[in-house]
Design an enzyme around this catalytic site. Structure first.
Site, PDB file in Angstrom:
ATOM      1  N   GLU A  91       0.830  -1.202   0.000  1.00  9.75           N
ATOM      2  CA  GLU A  91       0.000   0.000   0.000  1.00  9.75           C
ATOM      3  C   GLU A  91       0.868   1.256   0.000  1.00  9.75           C
ATOM      4  OE1 GLU A  91      -3.045  -1.716   3.373  1.00  9.75           O
ATOM      5  OE2 GLU A  91      -2.573   0.412   3.359  1.00  9.75           O
ATOM      6  N   CYS A 104       3.291   8.508   1.060  1.00  6.29           N
ATOM      7  CA  CYS A 104       3.748   7.642   2.145  1.00  6.29           C
ATOM      8  C   CYS A 104       3.971   6.257   1.552  1.00  6.29           C
ATOM      9  CB  CYS A 104       2.686   7.603   3.242  1.00  6.29           C
ATOM     10  SG  CYS A 104       3.042   6.403   4.538  1.00  6.29           S
ATOM     11  N   CYS A 111       5.533  -6.916   8.255  1.00  4.77           N
ATOM     12  CA  CYS A 111       6.499  -6.349   9.192  1.00  4.77           C
ATOM     13  C   CYS A 111       6.708  -7.353  10.318  1.00  4.77           C
ATOM     14  CB  CYS A 111       5.945  -5.041   9.761  1.00  4.77           C
ATOM     15  SG  CYS A 111       7.067  -4.183  10.882  1.00  4.77           S
ATOM     16  N   CYS A 115       4.270  -4.412  16.709  1.00  3.63           N
ATOM     17  CA  CYS A 115       3.608  -3.382  17.536  1.00  3.63           C
ATOM     18  C   CYS A 115       2.138  -3.736  17.727  1.00  3.63           C
ATOM     19  CB  CYS A 115       3.738  -2.003  16.890  1.00  3.63           C
ATOM     20  SG  CYS A 115       5.450  -1.471  16.728  1.00  3.63           S
ATOM     21  N   CYS A 118      -0.808  -2.071  15.505  1.00  4.38           N
ATOM     22  CA  CYS A 118      -0.571  -1.874  14.071  1.00  4.38           C
ATOM     23  C   CYS A 118      -1.065  -3.059  13.237  1.00  4.38           C
ATOM     24  CB  CYS A 118       0.916  -1.645  13.839  1.00  4.38           C
ATOM     25  SG  CYS A 118       1.336  -1.404  12.113  1.00  4.38           S
ATOM     26  N   CYS A 332      -2.265   1.921   8.778  1.00  2.00           N
ATOM     27  CA  CYS A 332      -1.289   1.100   8.058  1.00  2.00           C
ATOM     28  C   CYS A 332      -1.767  -0.325   7.849  1.00  2.00           C
ATOM     29  CB  CYS A 332       0.000   1.001   8.862  1.00  2.00           C
ATOM     30  SG  CYS A 332       0.655   2.556   9.352  1.00  2.00           S
TER      31      CYS A 332
HETATM   32  N1  SAH Z   1       8.048   0.843  11.305  1.00  3.73           N
HETATM   33  C1  SAH Z   1       8.135   2.272  11.251  1.00  3.73           C
HETATM   34  C2  SAH Z   1       7.352   2.915  10.123  1.00  3.73           C
HETATM   35  C3  SAH Z   1       5.983   2.372   9.827  1.00  3.73           C
HETATM   36  S1  SAH Z   1       4.703   2.687  10.997  1.00  3.73           S
HETATM   37  C4  SAH Z   1       7.762   2.875  12.584  1.00  3.73           C
HETATM   38  O1  SAH Z   1       7.413   2.128  13.485  1.00  3.73           O
HETATM   39  O2  SAH Z   1       7.876   4.067  12.749  1.00  3.73           O
HETATM   40  C5  SAH Z   1       4.399   4.410  10.838  1.00  3.73           C
HETATM   41  C6  SAH Z   1       3.801   5.049  12.085  1.00  3.73           C
HETATM   42  O3  SAH Z   1       2.418   4.660  12.224  1.00  3.73           O
HETATM   43  C7  SAH Z   1       4.479   4.613  13.352  1.00  3.73           C
HETATM   44  O4  SAH Z   1       4.623   5.713  14.215  1.00  3.73           O
HETATM   45  C8  SAH Z   1       3.486   3.613  13.919  1.00  3.73           C
HETATM   46  O5  SAH Z   1       3.685   3.401  15.272  1.00  3.73           O
HETATM   47  C9  SAH Z   1       2.176   4.265  13.553  1.00  3.73           C
HETATM   48  N2  SAH Z   1       0.999   3.393  13.603  1.00  3.73           N
HETATM   49  C10 SAH Z   1       0.890   2.105  13.293  1.00  3.73           C
HETATM   50  N3  SAH Z   1      -0.362   1.665  13.476  1.00  3.73           N
HETATM   51  C11 SAH Z   1      -1.065   2.716  13.904  1.00  3.73           C
HETATM   52  C12 SAH Z   1      -2.433   2.904  14.281  1.00  3.73           C
HETATM   53  N4  SAH Z   1      -3.302   1.909  14.249  1.00  3.73           N
HETATM   54  N5  SAH Z   1      -2.803   4.142  14.681  1.00  3.73           N
HETATM   55  C13 SAH Z   1      -1.908   5.172  14.706  1.00  3.73           C
HETATM   56  N6  SAH Z   1      -0.623   5.063  14.369  1.00  3.73           N
HETATM   57  C14 SAH Z   1      -0.203   3.849  13.984  1.00  3.73           C
END
Ligand code: SAH
Length: 343
Positions: A91, A104, A111, A115, A118, A332
């Site tokens: 995406e 973006c 991944c 987290c 996510c 994401c």
């Molecule tokens: N792996 C990298 C980049 C991809 S995630 C990172 O962790 O920074 C990009 C951003 O989106 C990160 O800050 C991540 O924590 C955030 N993110 C992921 N899922 C999310 C969600 N459901 N709501 C808000 N932010 C989210």
């Protein structure tokens, strides 16, 4: 086959030399690929037919195929789902701002960082993207929208610093004055915090912005949200950030997703203030985008405002991320997951 769109001009010159071609052919091909955004060798009409055929036999030319596109009725944000050569899906998001268009991009298929909030990490990592697959997300969107991209954020699916070599090559190519020539200052790389890689990136002394996904101000709390926090402490991350600033002069961005009842209390705001005070940084608060696989909820609007106020009172530079594309699976990895479930 060799991936021609991932070569620098110098490497392409060597390739042409091996084929017994003149160096200016490399310049022509490079211009077709990175400036005119050609998607096939047939388009390269100033090359002799024989050379075009030789290239088509010898090289693969990454050109992502659009599978779906969703456009937000609220703000015009577009989310693209692209298919890679091996059928995997990524995406990318196109956002229109007053100061220009921003894309973006994803850096991996899936991944492995895990987290908790996510969607991109739910099925783990399938593979990393090649430099040309990262580039072509920007190129394909430029062609599809007919508009220039001025900002690139590596904040889509994947952990960019877990695909470090390819990320660096992508950055070299996208900022090349003989290509799209996007300025380093208009690029942001977001990481969940791989401290040694952050230092390595600092050593490159690029003028890109480094964003650290912090999401909690204590190790204990951070470990509940982000497994990577078991590997690197906040202390180590802060030192890596200070090093990044020292080497590049670039202010760090801290991303902090506000999750209702988890990390959005007054106390959390105090701890975050204490952690970031005195640092050359900017805190970006993101109301968490709830995903259906997890039961996280957004903080109340009043809580978000109070959190921001608290930071501001402590002299921290803070903004609330404008939510774009809420009506089009903004979080994401959601669009990709939906498509995979259908297949
Ligand atoms: N792996 C990298 C980049 C991809 S995630 C990172 O962790 O920074 C990009 C951003 O989106 C990160 O800050 C991540 O924590 C955030 N993110 C992921 N899922 C999310 C969600 N459901 N709501 C808000 N932010 C989210």
């Amino acid at each position: 086959m060799k991936d021609i769109k991932s070569y620098t001009l110098e490497e392409l010159k060597k390739e042409m030399e091996e084929l017994g071609e003149k160096p200016f052919r490399a310049q022509q091909i490079y211009q077709w690929l990175h400036e005119k955004l050609a998607r096939s060798f047939e388009e390269m009409t100033n090359l002799p037919l024989g050379l075009r055929e030789k290239c088509a036999e010898r090289y693969e030319l990454t050109a992502l195929k659009q599978i779906r596109m969703q456009e937000s009725a609220i703000d015009g944000t577009r989310k693209y789902l692209f298919e890679l050569r091996d059928g995997r899906l990524v995406e990318s998001v196109w956002m229109k701002y007053k100061h220009g268009n921003s894309v973006c991009i994803s850096s991996q298929v899936g991944c492995r960082m895990g987290c908790a909030f996510c969607a991109s990490t739910l099925d783990g990592l399938e593979r990393s993207l090649t430099p040309s697959e990262m580039l072509d997300q920007v190129y394909a969107i430029t062609l599809l929208t007919g508009e220039r991209v001025s900002n690139v954020v590596v904040m889509g699916t994947g952990e960019p610093l877990d695909n470090y070599e390819n990320l660096l090559r992508f950055l070299t190519l996208i900022t090349d004055e003989k290509g799209l020539h996007i300025s380093q200052r208009s690029i942001t790389v977001s990481t969940c915090g791989l401290a040694p890689r952050m230092r390595q990136l600092a050593d490159q002394q690029l003028q890109i912005t480094l964003a650290l996904s912090l999401h909690a101000a204590t190790d204990e709390k951070r470990r509940k949200l982000m497994p990577v926090a078991n590997r690197y402490s906040i202390q180590e991350l802060m030192e890596a950030c200070a090093y990044y600033f020292e080497k590049t002069g670039r202010r760090i961005t801290f991303e902090y997703a506000l999750v209702g009842g988890v990390n959005d209390t007054k106390e959390d705001a105090m701890e975050l203030s204490a952690l970031t005070r005195g640092l050359n940084c900017h805190v970006n608060l993101i109301p968490v985008n709830p995903i259906k696989e997890r039961n996280f909820v957004q903080s109340e609007t009043s809580e978000i405002a109070a959190f921001k106020n608290k930071l501001e009172k402590n002299g921290i530079n803070v903004t609330i991320r404008r939510e774009m594309g809420r009506d089009i699976d903004g979080a994401c990895g959601q669009l990709r997951r939906r498509q995979k479930a259908l297949q």
